[in-house]
Every structure is written in C-alpha cells, then in structure tokens.
Design an enzyme around this catalytic site. Structure first.
Site, PDB file in Angstrom:
ATOM      1  N   ASP A   1      -7.285  -1.463  -4.449  1.00  0.00           N
ATOM      2  CA  ASP A   1      -8.391  -1.121  -3.547  1.00  0.00           C
ATOM      3  C   ASP A   1      -9.361  -0.142  -4.215  1.00  0.00           C
ATOM      4  O   ASP A   1     -10.576  -0.232  -4.031  1.00  0.00           O
ATOM      5  CB  ASP A   1      -7.849  -0.511  -2.255  1.00  0.00           C
ATOM      6  CG  ASP A   1      -6.971  -1.474  -1.481  1.00  0.00           C
ATOM      7  OD1 ASP A   1      -7.235  -2.692  -1.516  1.00  0.00           O
ATOM      8  OD2 ASP A   1      -6.000  -1.012  -0.846  1.00  0.00           O
TER       9      ASP A   1
ATOM     10  N   ASP B   1       0.849  -1.197   0.000  1.00  0.00           N
ATOM     11  CA  ASP B   1       0.000   0.000   0.000  1.00  0.00           C
ATOM     12  C   ASP B   1       0.880   1.240   0.000  1.00  0.00           C
ATOM     13  O   ASP B   1       1.986   1.227   0.560  1.00  0.00           O
ATOM     14  CB  ASP B   1      -0.898   0.017   1.243  1.00  0.00           C
ATOM     15  CG  ASP B   1      -1.992  -1.034   1.184  1.00  0.00           C
ATOM     16  OD1 ASP B   1      -2.390  -1.430   0.072  1.00  0.00           O
ATOM     17  OD2 ASP B   1      -2.451  -1.475   2.258  1.00  0.00           O
TER      18      ASP B   1
END
Length: 201
Positions: A156, A138
C-alpha cells in the site's frame, strides 16, 4: 521513434522486484512472528505526543479501510489489468523515456503484485474450517492522536507513493510532453526532402 534504453528496462524491473520482494518478505516475517491473523505486537511505539505504532496482523478481504469486502477476485482481476496497462504504456507507448514515470509506475506495479499474490491466496493462510483465505495481509497499525488509521502494508505504501508521484507528474507536464503524448510522431521532413532530391538526381 527512439528505442527505450536497456538501463531503463533494468531500472524498472529491478524496482518492481525489490518492492514486491520487500512487501512479501515483511508480510511473511511479521505474520510468522505474531503467530497469524488477529495477533498484535507486545510492544507499542509512541511519538509526536499522541501517535502510536504497532504491528497488528489482519486479513483484509477488500481494499483500504475494508472497502469492497468479499470482492477479492474483482480486485485481483483489476490488478492483472493494471499490470498489463503499465507495461504497455511504458514500453509499447514508450513513456519509459521519462525517468519519473518509470520510477512511479515501478512502485505501483510492485505494490500491485504484492497484494495480488495475497488476493490469489498464495500465502497459504486458512481459516478454522481449513478454507484458503483470499485476502491481503496487513500489519502496519497507526493511531493518530486518537484516530485509528486503516491497517496497511508496504504494498500500500508503494502504491500510494507511486500514485502521488503520478499525480504530481500530471500537474507539472511541460508543453513538450503534452504534445508528445497527444500528437503522433511526424517523419523528419528534412530527411524526406533530402531523399527526394537524391532520387531526382
């Protein structure tokens, strides 16, 4: 039953490849430029009088907001199941006749495959002990007027966008779509009658 047109197959798989490819490319590029997990960009963007954005490379061993830490293989298994269900629902149950469903499920599959790649440790990142890290990369970090939003990635983004589109579709199903999903296809009675008359003659 009407076969799924080739152009719908092409659209779906092109979108899946584009979404997965962009997610993996962005992760690789950002992590390499920042020097690996734990590092953040030297710059910070500010806008809307209190929103800030920066790159912050982290490894997430769970889901959004770190939920389910240490269950990477469970999430990986669920991802494999999700991919199988999407393909079955679109092309075996023939819901790919809907352009909306084709697009939103392509986004969901693209995001699923991008994070599955990471959860299987295919990024090759290891910790200080040389252990392969089965975790998602991330790096998109927002602070919303003092509220720290969970660090996320483009997979995401695709997953959430596809899920919102799917929810909207369920709210606005027409009566015809509901009937098509809930009732099995019936044979054309006119064709059966015509066939019977010809056989009798």
């Amino acid at each position: 039953m009407t076969p799924i047109p080739l152009r719908r197959h092409l659209l779906f798989w092109l979108m899946v490849c584009a979404a997965t490819g962009w997610d993996l490319y962005s992760k690789e590029t950002v992590f390499k430029s920042l020097g690996g997990p734990g590092n953040q960009s030297a710059w910070e963007m500010r806008f809307f009088g209190g929103v800030t954005f920066e790159y912050f490379a982290v490894l997430n061993h769970g889901a959004l907001w770190g939920v389910g830490q240490g269950f990477a293989f469970v999430f990986a298994l669920l991802s494999v199941v999700a991919v199988a269900v999407i393909v079955y629902w679109l092309f075996v149950k023939r819901h790919a006749h809907s352009l909306w469903l084709t697009v939103c499920l392509a986004l969901i599959m693209g995001g699923t495959l991008g994070n599955l790649y990471d959860r299987l440790g295919m990024h090759g990142i290891r910790n200080a002990l040389g252990e392969l890290q089965y975790a998602v990369r991330d790096f998109l970090h927002f602070n919303l007027w003092g509220f720290e939003w969970a660090i996320f990635n483009y997979a995401d983004v695709f997953l959430v966008t596809g899920a919102i589109m799917l929810a909207l579709h369920s709210f606005f199903l027409t009566e015809g779509e509901i009937a098509a999903v809930s009732e099995p296809a019936k044979p054309d009675e006119s064709k059966r009658t015509d066939t019977g008359m010809r056989a009798a003659s």
